[in-house]
Design an enzyme around this catalytic site. Structure first.
Site, mmCIF file in Angstrom:
data_model
loop_
_atom_site.group_PDB
_atom_site.id
_atom_site.type_symbol
_atom_site.label_atom_id
_atom_site.label_comp_id
_atom_site.label_asym_id
_atom_site.label_seq_id
_atom_site.Cartn_x
_atom_site.Cartn_y
_atom_site.Cartn_z
ATOM 1 N N SER A 34 21.912 39.525 60.683
ATOM 2 C CA SER A 34 22.243 40.287 61.880
ATOM 3 C C SER A 34 23.756 40.210 62.093
ATOM 4 O O SER A 34 24.318 39.121 62.186
ATOM 5 C CB SER A 34 21.503 39.686 63.077
ATOM 6 O OG SER A 34 21.853 40.346 64.272
ATOM 7 N N LYS B 62 21.480 44.213 59.441
ATOM 8 C CA LYS B 62 21.187 44.737 60.791
ATOM 9 C C LYS B 62 22.494 44.703 61.565
ATOM 10 O O LYS B 62 23.178 43.683 61.607
ATOM 11 C CB LYS B 62 20.127 43.858 61.451
ATOM 12 C CG LYS B 62 20.106 43.892 62.975
ATOM 13 C CD LYS B 62 18.853 43.227 63.523
ATOM 14 C CE LYS B 62 19.105 42.525 64.848
ATOM 15 N NZ LYS B 62 17.885 41.883 65.380
ATOM 16 N N LYS C 231 24.429 45.269 65.222
ATOM 17 C CA LYS C 231 24.325 45.412 66.673
ATOM 18 C C LYS C 231 25.117 46.643 67.094
ATOM 19 O O LYS C 231 26.252 46.851 66.603
ATOM 20 C CB LYS C 231 24.900 44.162 67.352
ATOM 21 C CG LYS C 231 24.092 42.902 67.090
ATOM 22 C CD LYS C 231 22.786 42.930 67.840
ATOM 23 C CE LYS C 231 22.057 41.603 67.729
ATOM 24 N NZ LYS C 231 20.789 41.621 68.485
ATOM 25 N N ASP D 284 20.378 47.398 66.134
ATOM 26 C CA ASP D 284 19.750 46.759 67.302
ATOM 27 C C ASP D 284 20.637 46.981 68.518
ATOM 28 O O ASP D 284 21.802 46.575 68.534
ATOM 29 C CB ASP D 284 19.602 45.252 67.042
ATOM 30 C CG ASP D 284 18.856 44.524 68.169
ATOM 31 O OD1 ASP D 284 18.409 45.194 69.125
ATOM 32 O OD2 ASP D 284 18.728 43.284 68.081
ATOM 33 N N GLU E 93 16.216 49.237 66.828
ATOM 34 C CA GLU E 93 15.568 48.166 67.579
ATOM 35 C C GLU E 93 15.968 48.217 69.053
ATOM 36 O O GLU E 93 17.147 48.264 69.384
ATOM 37 C CB GLU E 93 15.993 46.820 66.950
ATOM 38 C CG GLU E 93 15.381 45.593 67.582
ATOM 39 C CD GLU E 93 15.834 44.311 66.871
ATOM 40 O OE1 GLU E 93 16.449 44.396 65.768
ATOM 41 O OE2 GLU E 93 15.596 43.225 67.420
ATOM 42 N N ASP F 2 11.672 44.884 70.533
ATOM 43 C CA ASP F 2 11.951 43.446 70.518
ATOM 44 C C ASP F 2 11.685 42.932 71.936
ATOM 45 O O ASP F 2 10.574 42.502 72.261
ATOM 46 C CB ASP F 2 13.404 43.215 70.059
ATOM 47 C CG ASP F 2 13.866 41.764 70.157
ATOM 48 O OD1 ASP F 2 13.080 40.907 70.608
ATOM 49 O OD2 ASP F 2 15.030 41.466 69.812
ATOM 50 N N LYS G 252 9.076 37.627 67.575
ATOM 51 C CA LYS G 252 9.844 36.395 67.804
ATOM 52 C C LYS G 252 8.921 35.420 68.512
ATOM 53 O O LYS G 252 8.502 35.689 69.652
ATOM 54 C CB LYS G 252 11.033 36.655 68.726
ATOM 55 C CG LYS G 252 12.247 37.244 68.052
ATOM 56 C CD LYS G 252 13.374 37.404 69.067
ATOM 57 C CE LYS G 252 14.502 38.203 68.449
ATOM 58 N NZ LYS G 252 15.436 38.703 69.460
ATOM 59 N N GLY H 254 15.106 36.617 65.101
ATOM 60 C CA GLY H 254 15.761 35.310 65.177
ATOM 61 C C GLY H 254 16.469 35.146 66.503
ATOM 62 O O GLY H 254 16.790 36.132 67.175
#
Ligand code: SMG
Ligand code: MG
Length: 379
Positions: free
Chosen positions: A145, A171, A173, A199, A224, A249, A273, A301
């Site tokens: 991430s 991934k 952000k 995400d 996400e 998520d 998660k 995570g």
């Protein structure tokens, strides 16, 4: 089935301070270190044999990802969850959630207690977490991430470093103002074949559909949590508006809620998660229902230490985890880990631990060095 139940003999809480190797920025803020609450329980079986187990609470220091935060998690554990659990008598991990069900919310705090009990229980019976859960893989693909960066050049050099480390999926952000251009640049860098996803951590609104549809040009695995956590209908509408699959998520906090989100068309892929849903046992229930409904899942995570990372690796070895998770090497976040065998990646994969319990041993000297407070809970 009291034969498998054990008595809680002792509970110790420990706070540790772990500096991050680099700041990690998401749409809700930037983190430079991690203040983590660990739980150690000692269980005794009927003939008095004691076994310890450890749990890691994934609550962040502020209620920014979800309503929980680490001081609050500690408070609710000490004043509400533990007194009730201890008074409930001998237990096994599967008892923890039902016995705490009348206390609302606090899944991360509850999940950490269940995790510690489960670890102790599995160590006592000599069973690995992977075997207990029914894991089918011996190694799992490792994704990384990547935080929001101030400049695209810096972002590309960070991503290149992770590609060189062997991560099989990136991934990124995103937030309004740091999305399309950055995604285009990363896709260009990593080429068309590297799995890539984004995400937003709730940073967009229902009116952003046309904007988010521009991400369809970059062949992303998923978007996400674009919208606020309670906006299930908004996610369903967005899923109809954009071609890239919508993954939830923050919105998914239980198996029942996940089933509803799937039925409404809001959840085309699920990030599981364990802390967010109250523990590994609920995480498995979500896995099972997603598998039955044909919804791909992957393991998220929360910047865990090796304790949570090892357990997540076992969970991600279940058959429904068909997408790479956010289970990166310990060194992704921490120069040194509190476990003796830090999580590493080889050929882009993490080996699933097979030792008894959740699959880690602690480096007690280093753990003591990073501990900021430790205390026993009165039984
Ligand atoms: O542990 O690799 C990790 C972090 C993965 O991006 C990650 N987690 O929303 O999925 C998410 C975030 C939550 C934590 S951000 C501080
Ligand atoms: Mg997320």
């Amino acid at each position: 089935m009291t034969a498998h139940r054990r008595t809680i003999e002792r509970v110790e809480l420990r706070r540790i301070a772990m500096p991050l190797v680099a700041p990690f920025r998401t749409s809700f803020g930037s983190q430079t270190d991690r203040d983590i609450l660990l739980v150690r329980v000692v269980l005794a079986d009927a003939d008095g044999t004691e076994t310890e187990g450890w749990g890691e609470c994934v609550a962040l220091s502020e209620p920014s990802y979800s309503p929980e935060y680490v001081d609050g998690a500690q408070h609710v554990m000490v004043h509400h969850l533990l007194p009730r659990l201890i008074a409930s008598g001998p237990l096994e991990a599967a008892d923890v959630a039902p016995r705490l069900a009348k206390l609302h919310g606090h899944p991360m705090a509850k999940g950490a207690l269940e995790m510690a009990v489960l670890d102790a229980q599995l160590r006592a019976t000599g069973q690995s977490f992977a075997s207990f859960l029914g894991a089918t893989a011996t190694r799992i693909p490792s994704g990384v991430s990547v935080g929001i960066h101030d400049s695209t050049d810096e972002l590309l050099s960070t991503v290149q470093g992770y590609v060189d480390d062997g991560y099989v999926r990136i991934k990124l952000k995103i937030e309004p103002g740091s999305d399309i251009e950055q995604v285009a640049a990363v896709r260009e860098l990593i080429g068309p074949d590297t799995p890539f996803q984004v995400d937003a951590n709730t940073a967009y609104r229902r009116t952003d559909g046309a904007h988010l549809r521009r991400l369809d040009d970059y062949d992303l695995l998923l978007i996400e949590q674009p919208l606020p956590e309670d906006d299930i209908i908004g996610h369903a509408r967005l899923a109809a508006e954009v071609a890239t699959p919508i993954c939830l998520d923050e919105s998914l906090v239980s198996a029942a809620g996940t089933a509803d989100a799937i039925e409404l068309g809001a959840c085309e892929i699920a990030n599981i998660k364990p802390g967010r849903v109250g523990g590994y046992l609920e995480a498995v229930r979500i896995h099972d229902l997603c598998l039955a409904r044909g919804i791909p899942v992957w393991c998220g995570g929360m910047l865990e230490t090796g304790i949570g990372r090892a357990a997540n690796a076992a969970l991600a070895a279940l058959p429904g985890f068909t997408l790479p998770g956010d289970i990166s090497a310990s060194t992704r976040f921490y120069a040194q880990d509190i476990v003796t065998d830090p999580i590493t990646i080889t050929d882009g994969h993490v080996t699933v631990p097979v030792t008894p319990g959740l699959g880690f041993d602690l480096d007690m000297a280093f753990l003591d060095a990073v501990t900021t407070a430790t205390f026993d809970v009165e039984l």
